[in-house]
Design a protein around this motif. Structure first.
Motif, PDB file in Angstrom:
ATOM      1  N   LEU A 173       0.820  -1.209   0.000  1.00 22.72           N
ATOM      2  CA  LEU A 173       0.000   0.000   0.000  1.00 22.72           C
ATOM      3  C   LEU A 173       0.856   1.262   0.000  1.00 22.72           C
ATOM      4  O   LEU A 173       0.585   2.221  -0.728  1.00 22.72           O
ATOM      5  N   ALA A 174       1.930   1.257   0.806  1.00 23.64           N
ATOM      6  CA  ALA A 174       2.814   2.425   0.848  1.00 23.64           C
ATOM      7  C   ALA A 174       3.547   2.622  -0.471  1.00 23.64           C
ATOM      8  O   ALA A 174       3.777   3.764  -0.897  1.00 23.64           O
ATOM      9  N   ALA A 175       3.913   1.520  -1.142  1.00 23.19           N
ATOM     10  CA  ALA A 175       4.622   1.638  -2.426  1.00 23.19           C
ATOM     11  C   ALA A 175       3.696   2.127  -3.532  1.00 23.19           C
ATOM     12  O   ALA A 175       4.074   2.974  -4.352  1.00 23.19           O
ATOM     13  N   VAL A 176       2.489   1.583  -3.567  1.00 22.99           N
ATOM     14  CA  VAL A 176       1.546   1.964  -4.624  1.00 22.99           C
ATOM     15  C   VAL A 176       1.120   3.425  -4.478  1.00 22.99           C
ATOM     16  O   VAL A 176       0.970   4.151  -5.465  1.00 22.99           O
ATOM     17  N   HIS A 177       0.953   3.874  -3.237  1.00 24.30           N
ATOM     18  CA  HIS A 177       0.549   5.267  -2.970  1.00 24.30           C
ATOM     19  C   HIS A 177       1.747   6.065  -2.450  1.00 24.30           C
ATOM     20  O   HIS A 177       1.661   6.715  -1.409  1.00 24.30           O
ATOM     21  N   GLN A 178       2.837   5.987  -3.175  1.00 19.44           N
ATOM     22  CA  GLN A 178       4.058   6.672  -2.754  1.00 19.44           C
ATOM     23  C   GLN A 178       3.827   8.182  -2.630  1.00 19.44           C
ATOM     24  O   GLN A 178       3.203   8.812  -3.467  1.00 19.44           O
ATOM     25  N   ASN A 179       4.365   8.723  -1.503  1.00 17.89           N
ATOM     26  CA  ASN A 179       4.295  10.159  -1.215  1.00 17.89           C
ATOM     27  C   ASN A 179       2.866  10.675  -1.042  1.00 17.89           C
ATOM     28  O   ASN A 179       2.603  11.872  -1.221  1.00 17.89           O
ATOM     29  N   HIS A 180       1.939   9.774  -0.687  1.00 16.71           N
ATOM     30  CA  HIS A 180       0.593  10.176  -0.329  1.00 16.71           C
ATOM     31  C   HIS A 180       0.437  10.079   1.201  1.00 16.71           C
ATOM     32  O   HIS A 180       1.356   9.682   1.904  1.00 16.71           O
ATOM     33  N   VAL A 181      -0.755  10.436   1.675  1.00 14.39           N
ATOM     34  CA  VAL A 181      -1.002  10.441   3.118  1.00 14.39           C
ATOM     35  C   VAL A 181      -0.814   9.045   3.711  1.00 14.39           C
ATOM     36  O   VAL A 181      -0.203   8.881   4.776  1.00 14.39           O
ATOM     37  N   SER A 182      -1.324   8.031   3.025  1.00 19.45           N
ATOM     38  CA  SER A 182      -1.197   6.658   3.535  1.00 19.45           C
ATOM     39  C   SER A 182       0.263   6.242   3.615  1.00 19.45           C
ATOM     40  O   SER A 182       0.674   5.555   4.566  1.00 19.45           O
ATOM     41  N   ASP A 183       1.055   6.648   2.648  1.00 16.31           N
ATOM     42  CA  ASP A 183       2.481   6.323   2.660  1.00 16.31           C
ATOM     43  C   ASP A 183       3.178   6.983   3.849  1.00 16.31           C
ATOM     44  O   ASP A 183       3.948   6.339   4.580  1.00 16.31           O
ATOM     45  N   TYR A 184       2.918   8.244   4.079  1.00 12.29           N
ATOM     46  CA  TYR A 184       3.535   8.946   5.204  1.00 12.29           C
ATOM     47  C   TYR A 184       3.104   8.341   6.545  1.00 12.29           C
ATOM     48  O   TYR A 184       3.904   8.197   7.466  1.00 12.29           O
ATOM     49  N   LEU A 185       1.821   7.970   6.644  1.00 14.57           N
ATOM     50  CA  LEU A 185       1.312   7.397   7.885  1.00 14.57           C
ATOM     51  C   LEU A 185       1.958   6.044   8.168  1.00 14.57           C
ATOM     52  O   LEU A 185       2.365   5.759   9.305  1.00 14.57           O
ATOM     53  N   ILE A 186       2.048   5.212   7.142  1.00 12.65           N
ATOM     54  CA  ILE A 186       2.653   3.880   7.321  1.00 12.65           C
ATOM     55  C   ILE A 186       4.130   3.998   7.683  1.00 12.65           C
ATOM     56  O   ILE A 186       4.630   3.284   8.563  1.00 12.65           O
ATOM     57  N   ARG A 187       4.839   4.906   7.041  1.00 14.68           N
ATOM     58  CA  ARG A 187       6.258   5.089   7.360  1.00 14.68           C
ATOM     59  C   ARG A 187       6.438   5.628   8.767  1.00 14.68           C
ATOM     60  O   ARG A 187       7.395   5.261   9.472  1.00 14.68           O
TER      61      ARG A 187
END
Length: 365
Positions: A173-187
């Motif tokens: 999910l973090a890779a597919v939505h790179q640099n989106h809100v979900s990516d930042y939250l997961i990281r």
């Protein structure tokens, strides 16, 4: 000017092969199976199995000097510790015992003999299939060790399953939505999970789910799913926080390759590219991470097992070290060495099936 090498061909008798084959291949087939025509794919499979047998045998033979070196070093390090099981027992009793009684107890256990004599005696017992007797409990080491394995296996399987369910979907999910809100939250969650030590997470889960909510027992009451829940969650949080970043990086690397761009240009759907090609190419990295975790978990997680009083291999090793129970410690050291060699061997073999370009041993063709 390059001159092509002339190849010799032979014609097989009627009813054998309709197409001519190279003479060397023909004679190899006749020598190997005494069959006139052997499907070339079967021949390659046979050669691959022969190579794999030699590779596995080579790796197993390498285990012998590893075991000798590790057990010798661990045996010597325990002697350097300055005390033995007899002194530990006397200190725990708190009574004043004469030196004659201490010397008699050491002589009974064979601790009065030189270091090399003790090690050779222990090694001879191992070669005869006798792992010795525990200095503390007086029970056979093998039966004691086997009794701890079910708890360790249950904790390992549960932790790995939870890690897969958490890290792989979140990493994708973090890779597919790179640099989106979900990516930042997961990281951010991954960073927090990596920052928390296992003992802190253990105490936090114990206070929340055992003391406040009462969902799980504070101390493990046996080998059951209810008792293993909190230790497994503790380990899964730590492993998932680390692995989801690896999964994210691997999937991002595959998504940036030319074959993905070409597949998109041909109009292939993104979900088909992701699950049919990208994830298949990412399996090598994922399998490596999971197998490393399996090796460490099978060796026991001393801190987590001790906090939750989970009666596994890790807790057994901690108790044996504190009491200087040398036969139990040696059995644990052998187990760890065998597990890591076996896990690395299975990982190398799985590489060959996941990516045929990879030779056994890690090199790409």
């Amino acid at each position: 000017m390059k001159i092509q090498e002339k190849q010799e061909y032979v014609t097989t008798p009627p009813g054998a092969c309709e197409k001519p084959i190279h003479a060397l291949q023909f004679y190899q087939r006749i020598k190997m199976s005494e069959i006139r025509c052997l499907d070339f794919r079967a021949f390659l499979l046979w050669k691959g199995l022969q190579y794999m047998k030699k590779y596995v045998l080579k790796r197993l033979l390498q285990l012998i000097p590893i075991l000798l070196a590790i057990t010798f070093l661990s045996y010597g390090m325990m002697r350097v510790a300055g005390s033995d099981v007899v002194e530990q027992k006397m200190e725990n009793t708190g009574s004043d015992i004469s030196q004659e009684v201490v010397d008699a107890a050491r002589e009974e256990l064979g601790l009065d003999k030189p270091f090399l004599t003790q090690y050779v005696a222990w090694l001879g017992g191992i070669l005869r299939g006798d792992m010795g007797t525990s200095y503390v409990s007086g029970k056979p080491v093998f039966s004691t060790f086997i009794s701890k394995l079910p708890a360790t296996l249950l904790l390992t399987v549960t932790s790995i399953l939870l890690t897969i369910l958490i890290s792989i979907p979140l990493g994708i999910l973090a890779a597919v939505h790179q640099n989106h809100v979900s990516d930042y939250l997961i990281r951010a969650l991954s960073f927090i999970g990596n920052s928390l030590p296992n003992f802190f997470v253990s105490l936090l889960l114990m206070y929340l789910f055992a003391i406040r909510l009462g969902w799980f027992p504070v101390i493990a009451t046996g080998v059951s799913l209810k008792s293993v829940a909190m230790p497994a969650i503790t380990l899964a949080i730590a492993m998932s926080a680390k692995y989801l970043r690896q999964v994210r990086a691997t999937v991002l690397d595959e998504l940036s390759k030319d074959y993905v761009v070409g597949a998109k240009a041909r109009g292939i759907g993104f979900s088909r590219i992701l699950w049919g090609s990208v994830m298949k190419a990412s399996l090598v990295t994922i399998i490596t991470l999971l197998m490393l975790s399996v090796g460490s978990l099978l060796g026991g997680t001393a801190i987590v097992e001790s906090i939750f009083m989970w009666d596994g291999v890790g807790k057994m090793a901690v108790d044996a070290i504190s009491m200087r129970d040398y036969p139990i410690i040696q059995a644990y050291v052998m187990w760890m060495a065998i597990i890591y060699v076996a896990v690395n061997l299975l990982t190398d073999i799985s590489y060959r099936f996941l990516d045929p370009r990879i030779r056994l041993g890690g090199d790409k063709e």
